[in-house]
Motif scaffolding. Sequence first.
Motif, short mmCIF file in Angstrom:
data_model
loop_
_atom_site.label_atom_id
_atom_site.label_comp_id
_atom_site.label_asym_id
_atom_site.label_seq_id
_atom_site.Cartn_x
_atom_site.Cartn_y
_atom_site.Cartn_z
N VAL A 235 0.85 -1.19 0.00
CA VAL A 235 0.00 0.00 0.00
C VAL A 235 0.89 1.25 0.00
O VAL A 235 1.73 1.42 0.88
N GLN A 236 0.70 2.09 -0.99
CA GLN A 236 1.50 3.31 -1.15
C GLN A 236 0.75 4.50 -0.55
O GLN A 236 -0.07 5.14 -1.21
N ILE A 237 1.06 4.79 0.71
CA ILE A 237 0.32 5.82 1.45
C ILE A 237 0.39 7.19 0.78
O ILE A 237 -0.54 7.99 0.85
N GLU A 238 1.49 7.46 0.08
CA GLU A 238 1.66 8.80 -0.51
C GLU A 238 0.61 9.10 -1.57
O GLU A 238 0.40 10.26 -1.93
N GLN A 239 -0.07 8.09 -2.08
CA GLN A 239 -1.14 8.32 -3.07
C GLN A 239 -2.26 9.19 -2.49
O GLN A 239 -2.93 9.91 -3.23
N ILE A 240 -2.47 9.10 -1.19
CA ILE A 240 -3.57 9.83 -0.57
C ILE A 240 -3.39 11.33 -0.72
O ILE A 240 -4.32 12.06 -1.09
N GLU A 241 -2.19 11.81 -0.47
CA GLU A 241 -1.93 13.25 -0.59
C GLU A 241 -2.14 13.72 -2.02
O GLU A 241 -2.70 14.80 -2.26
N GLU A 242 -1.72 12.91 -2.98
CA GLU A 242 -1.90 13.27 -4.39
C GLU A 242 -3.39 13.42 -4.73
O GLU A 242 -3.81 14.40 -5.34
N VAL A 243 -4.18 12.44 -4.31
CA VAL A 243 -5.62 12.48 -4.62
C VAL A 243 -6.29 13.66 -3.94
O VAL A 243 -7.07 14.40 -4.56
N ARG A 244 -5.97 13.87 -2.67
CA ARG A 244 -6.64 14.94 -1.91
C ARG A 244 -6.19 16.32 -2.35
O ARG A 244 -6.92 17.30 -2.16
N THR A 245 -5.03 16.41 -2.96
CA THR A 245 -4.58 17.69 -3.51
C THR A 245 -5.28 17.99 -4.83
O THR A 245 -5.72 19.12 -5.07
N ARG A 246 -5.41 16.99 -5.67
CA ARG A 246 -6.01 17.20 -7.00
C ARG A 246 -7.51 17.41 -6.93
O ARG A 246 -8.07 18.20 -7.69
N ILE A 247 -8.17 16.70 -6.04
CA ILE A 247 -9.62 16.87 -5.85
C ILE A 247 -9.85 17.11 -4.36
O ILE A 247 -10.02 16.17 -3.58
N PRO A 248 -9.85 18.37 -3.92
CA PRO A 248 -9.83 18.70 -2.49
C PRO A 248 -11.20 18.58 -1.82
O PRO A 248 -11.78 19.57 -1.33
N VAL A 249 -11.71 17.37 -1.79
CA VAL A 249 -13.05 17.14 -1.24
C VAL A 249 -13.16 17.63 0.20
O VAL A 249 -14.14 18.27 0.59
N PHE A 250 -12.14 17.36 1.00
CA PHE A 250 -12.25 17.68 2.42
C PHE A 250 -12.27 19.19 2.66
O PHE A 250 -13.05 19.68 3.48
N SER A 251 -11.46 19.92 1.94
CA SER A 251 -11.46 21.37 2.13
C SER A 251 -12.66 22.04 1.45
O SER A 251 -13.03 23.17 1.80
N ASP A 252 -13.29 21.37 0.49
CA ASP A 252 -14.45 21.93 -0.20
C ASP A 252 -15.78 21.58 0.48
O ASP A 252 -16.84 22.00 -0.01
N ARG A 253 -15.74 20.84 1.56
CA ARG A 253 -16.98 20.49 2.25
C ARG A 253 -17.68 21.75 2.77
O ARG A 253 -17.03 22.70 3.19
N ARG A 254 -19.01 21.73 2.75
CA ARG A 254 -19.82 22.82 3.32
C ARG A 254 -20.66 22.26 4.44
O ARG A 254 -21.84 21.97 4.31
N GLU A 255 -19.99 22.11 5.56
CA GLU A 255 -20.60 21.42 6.69
C GLU A 255 -21.88 22.11 7.18
O GLU A 255 -22.78 21.45 7.71
N GLU A 256 -21.97 23.41 6.97
CA GLU A 256 -23.14 24.13 7.44
C GLU A 256 -24.42 23.67 6.73
O GLU A 256 -25.54 23.88 7.23
N LEU A 257 -24.26 23.04 5.55
CA LEU A 257 -25.43 22.58 4.80
C LEU A 257 -25.82 21.13 5.16
O LEU A 257 -26.87 20.66 4.71
N TYR A 258 -25.00 20.45 5.93
CA TYR A 258 -25.18 19.01 6.11
C TYR A 258 -25.93 18.64 7.37
O TYR A 258 -25.98 17.47 7.75
N LYS A 259 -26.52 19.59 8.03
CA LYS A 259 -27.21 19.30 9.30
C LYS A 259 -28.68 19.05 9.07
O LYS A 259 -29.27 19.59 8.16
#
Length: 259
Positions: A235-259
């Motif tokens: 398992v190549q852990i470094e792939q995670i950073e690449e994916v999350r950088t290219r498609i920044p799902v976590f930083s693009d979340r709008r938590e205020e809408l999810y309640k």
Amino acid sequence: MKVACVQLDIDFGNPQANFSKVEKKIREAALLGAKIVVLPEMWNTAYDLTRLNEIADVEGEQTKSLFKKLSKEYQISIVGGSVSTKKSGEFYNTMYVTNEAGEIVAEYDKAHLFKLMDEHHYLEAGNSKNLFDLAGIQMAGIICYDLRFPEWIRVHTLNGAKIVFVPAQWPDKRIDHWKILLQARAIENQCFIVAVNRVGSDPNNSFNGNSMIIAPWGEVLWVGGNEEMIQIVDVQIEQIEEVRTRIPVFSDRREELYK
């Protein structure tokens, strides 16, 4: 990071036979070069729920003792699938995790009980997350039916989990759900999913394995067959950073809408 999936048949209601087999398989995986060994769900007793008072692991002591011994001996981590346990007079479906030093770093009781296999009649549900650190990497573990609750896995990845382990006894008649849900959880959480299902049968269900390791892009790195096997995947852990950088799902979340 070399991860070994140990896909097993389980002897219904026979902890002695199952402990013997699991010890042998963990040793085999370690000698093949695994650094993390992953087991399926309820491997000590299978779903012999009516006899738990006789056969469940009291306070998990037998399981913990075995894992600590083998982790120390081989300097491996063990994500111990799950076992039936009896704790303070109640029964649980419990995952134990040991690190390379032989220390218990996680204890998790399955949070979502599966009514189609009568868990709710015999087991108590857990009430805590399952985050732990192995080799300096944050990881998480859930158990089988937990997979159907995407918000539960997201809680763990929001808290830093980069690998999510999913031990299971997932019946063959719903194996298509298993495959699709695992791949979806990897893609939506941009993490590795390491899922180990049992093979064989019990009096009520048949199981056909199809254990899987899935990368953060959703790529299936390995899928098992329907027989007992040990498979090691790097398992190549470094792939995670690449994916999350290219498609920044976590930083693009709008938590205020999810309640």
